[in-house]
Scaffold this active site. Structure first.
Site, mmCIF file in Angstrom:
data_model
loop_
_atom_site.group_PDB
_atom_site.id
_atom_site.type_symbol
_atom_site.label_atom_id
_atom_site.label_comp_id
_atom_site.label_asym_id
_atom_site.label_seq_id
_atom_site.Cartn_x
_atom_site.Cartn_y
_atom_site.Cartn_z
ATOM 1 N N CYS A 242 0.670 -1.192 0.312
ATOM 2 C CA CYS A 242 0.103 0.156 -0.016
ATOM 3 C C CYS A 242 1.027 1.362 0.107
ATOM 4 O O CYS A 242 0.876 2.093 -0.908
ATOM 5 C CB CYS A 242 -1.061 -0.191 0.680
ATOM 6 N N HIS B 82 -2.840 0.753 6.799
ATOM 7 C CA HIS B 82 -2.868 0.569 5.390
ATOM 8 C C HIS B 82 -3.396 2.259 4.337
ATOM 9 O O HIS B 82 -3.783 2.772 5.127
ATOM 10 C CB HIS B 82 -4.271 0.317 4.975
ATOM 11 N N ASP C 200 -5.782 2.041 -4.195
ATOM 12 C CA ASP C 200 -5.073 1.520 -3.072
ATOM 13 C C ASP C 200 -4.600 0.174 -3.554
ATOM 14 O O ASP C 200 -5.041 -0.081 -4.657
ATOM 15 C CB ASP C 200 -5.212 1.325 -1.732
#
Length: 511
Positions: A423, A473, A485
């Site tokens: 991420c 994240h 993402d």
């Protein structure tokens, strides 16, 4: 002399006893003790030196005290484990580059058949099929429960069986599926053996959200046909009806007084409802209008329209529409509003960001000028706040264009691109590619960003999530409650409030 021999024999017996007494840890392993030899351990445990060397991958007979040796090959036992990631891809072979068979939702319980040397696990399903998943995303199942895929499949089959037996026959061969109550994109993925990402791609979905009654293409052959059906249906139902509403009332009001005013007011209502026959030509007209719809650069919003519906109609994303039309995060549209549906017709960005250039001399002038220019002094304050983001406004187009290039690329923990990402590696790579400095993991990016509320968030800002042990994240906000993402299923566009994301949302940060 005899006593000497007896002493030697006695000592030899003690030595043999020492050699034959390794420490037994379990029925399958022993720990080497001082004086042990492979031959002695083999004799004691009923095996051979060659078998011991093969089981323990030894190149010689040399062993050392404290060394643990396997003396018996253990048959692999099936164990149940639970998926610890939000989503976990099941692949054809134990490698991240292999074909995706399906995807498992978090907390799904799976049966592990065996473990590979690279950390991947072979799992099996109740239908006899097998696949491979990355073992680091599995944890011990606390309760031995049936695999979730089984429950979902039976639930879906039960519903189909209750509806009609014909539906069951068509189920596996059908190229489309009509969503029923309780269905999820993941359940359809398992049922038809298609990866979640493929279903999203074939159906032009901006996220994995689906609704009851929606027709989903479950085979690639139907992917091209599905958008066409939507295109033709939308203009037919909405556009012609607006014209009827404008012209029909005039005819009805003139016709009623001339014929029967008081006798048939009640009958006139059905007549008002009879525009249904006039709407029929509109249904037939569908075939003559698609060319205009697909080639049009702008579109006038009709009653019942949504950004998702318009995006599907013109084969673009919701993020494109919000970007081309300078829409706010709330994304409220209204009937009669004209939207740009192609990049060539994109509306110019507001000229407000140019004002700070004028405001700089104002802030540097002596205090005497401040009272006379109250309006000018307040304007720069607002504009400066709007420009605190590196990625706002004009930069977002380049940022989003770069991010979209990587849609579908696989996820690998710690990867920084360009072929695979985690991420924070994805956000750093995209920002740096367009000249915006960003580094570190998700927690570092959160710490180094300016915290803002969701109402202040703009496309290009960062959005952060916490699974319970700190920031874990990060994604790039693209407006409309969506982000792009890198997650377990690879680089994709997700709804920050749906599909399990909302409960972990922490907030937004501006770089």
């Amino acid at each position: 002399m005899n006593m000497k021999k007896a002493t030697i024999v006695s000592a030899a017996g003690i030595a043999v006893t020492a050699f034959a007494a390794p420490s037994v840890v379990s029925a399958n392993t022993v720990v080497v003790a001082s004086g042990d030899t492979l031959w002695g351990i083999a004799s004691k445990t009923g095996t051979t030196v060659d078998q011991l060397k093969q089981l323990n991958k030894l190149d010689s007979d040399r062993i050392v005290p404290g060394q643990k040796l396997t003396i018996k090959e253990v048959a692999a036992q099936k164990v149940e484990k639970s998926v610890s990631a939000t989503w976990l891809n099941v692949r054809h072979a134990p490698d991240a580059n292999e074909k995706i068979l399906t995807s498992l939702k978090g907390r799904t319980v799976v049966k592990v058949e065996s473990s590979e040397a690279n950390g991947w696990n072979k799992i099996s399903f109740d239908n006899g099929k097998t696949g491979y998943v990355n073992g680091k995303y599995l944890s011990d199942a606390k309760v031995a429960a049936p695999v979730v895929t089984k429950a979902v499949t039976h639930k879906a089959e039960a519903k189909v069986a209750a509806t009609s037996t014909h539906a069951v026959k068509v189920d596996t061969n059908a190229s489309t599926y009509k969503v029923k109550s309780g269905d999820t994109i993941w359940a359809l993925s398992v049922k038809y053996g298609v990866p979640v990402q493929k279903l999203i791609e074939w159906n032009n979905l901006s996220s994995s959200s689906i609704y009851v009654g929606q027709t989903i293409a479950v085979k690639e052959a139907a992917a091209k046909a599905a958008p066409t059906t939507v295109k033709q249906a939308a203009p037919a139902k909405v556009a012609p009806k607006q014209e009827v509403k404008q012209t029909a009332p005039a005819k009805q009001e003139q016709a009623k007084p001339a014929a029967k005013e008081t006798v048939k007011p009640a009958v006139s209502k059905p007549k008002a409802a009879t525009p249904a026959p006039t709407a029929k030509p509109a249904v037939e007209q569908k075939a003559s209008t698609p060319a205009v719809d697909t080639n049009a650069a702008t579109y006038k919003v009709q009653n019942g329209d949504s950004l998702g519906k318009i995006a599907s109609l013109f084969k673009v994303s919701v993020a494109d529409l919000t970007n081309w039309n300078n829409l706010n995060a709330t994304i409220t549209i209204y009937a009669g509003q004209e939207l740009s549906v192609k990049a060539s017709a994109a509306k110019p960005k507001p000229a407000a960001p140019a004002k700070p250039a004028v405001s700089k001399p104002a802030t540097s002038t002596p205090a005497k000028v401040t009272p006379t220019n109250t309006t000018n002094n307040s304007t720069p304050t607002t504009n400066v706040n709007n420009n605190t983001s590196q990625s706002s406004s004009a930069s977002f187009s380049a940022l989003y264009a770069e991010a979209k290039k990587h849609l579908g690329k696989p996820y690998t923990w710690g990867a920084r691109g360009p072929s695979t990402f985690d991420c924070s590696g994805f956000t750093s790579y995209v920002f740096n590619q367009v000249g915006l400095s960003l580094s570190g993991n998700s927690a570092t990016q959160y710490a180094n960003s300016t915290k803002i509320s969701e109402s202040q968030a703009q496309p290009g800002d960062l959005v952060f999530f916490n699974y319970g042990s700190g920031i874990a994240h990060v994604g790039i906000y693209i407006g409309g409650g969506q982000m792009i993402d890198a997650q377990d299923n690879g680089v994709s566009i997700d709804n920050i409030h749906g599909n399990g994301w909302g409960q972990y949302l922490v907030g937004f940060g501006r770089v």
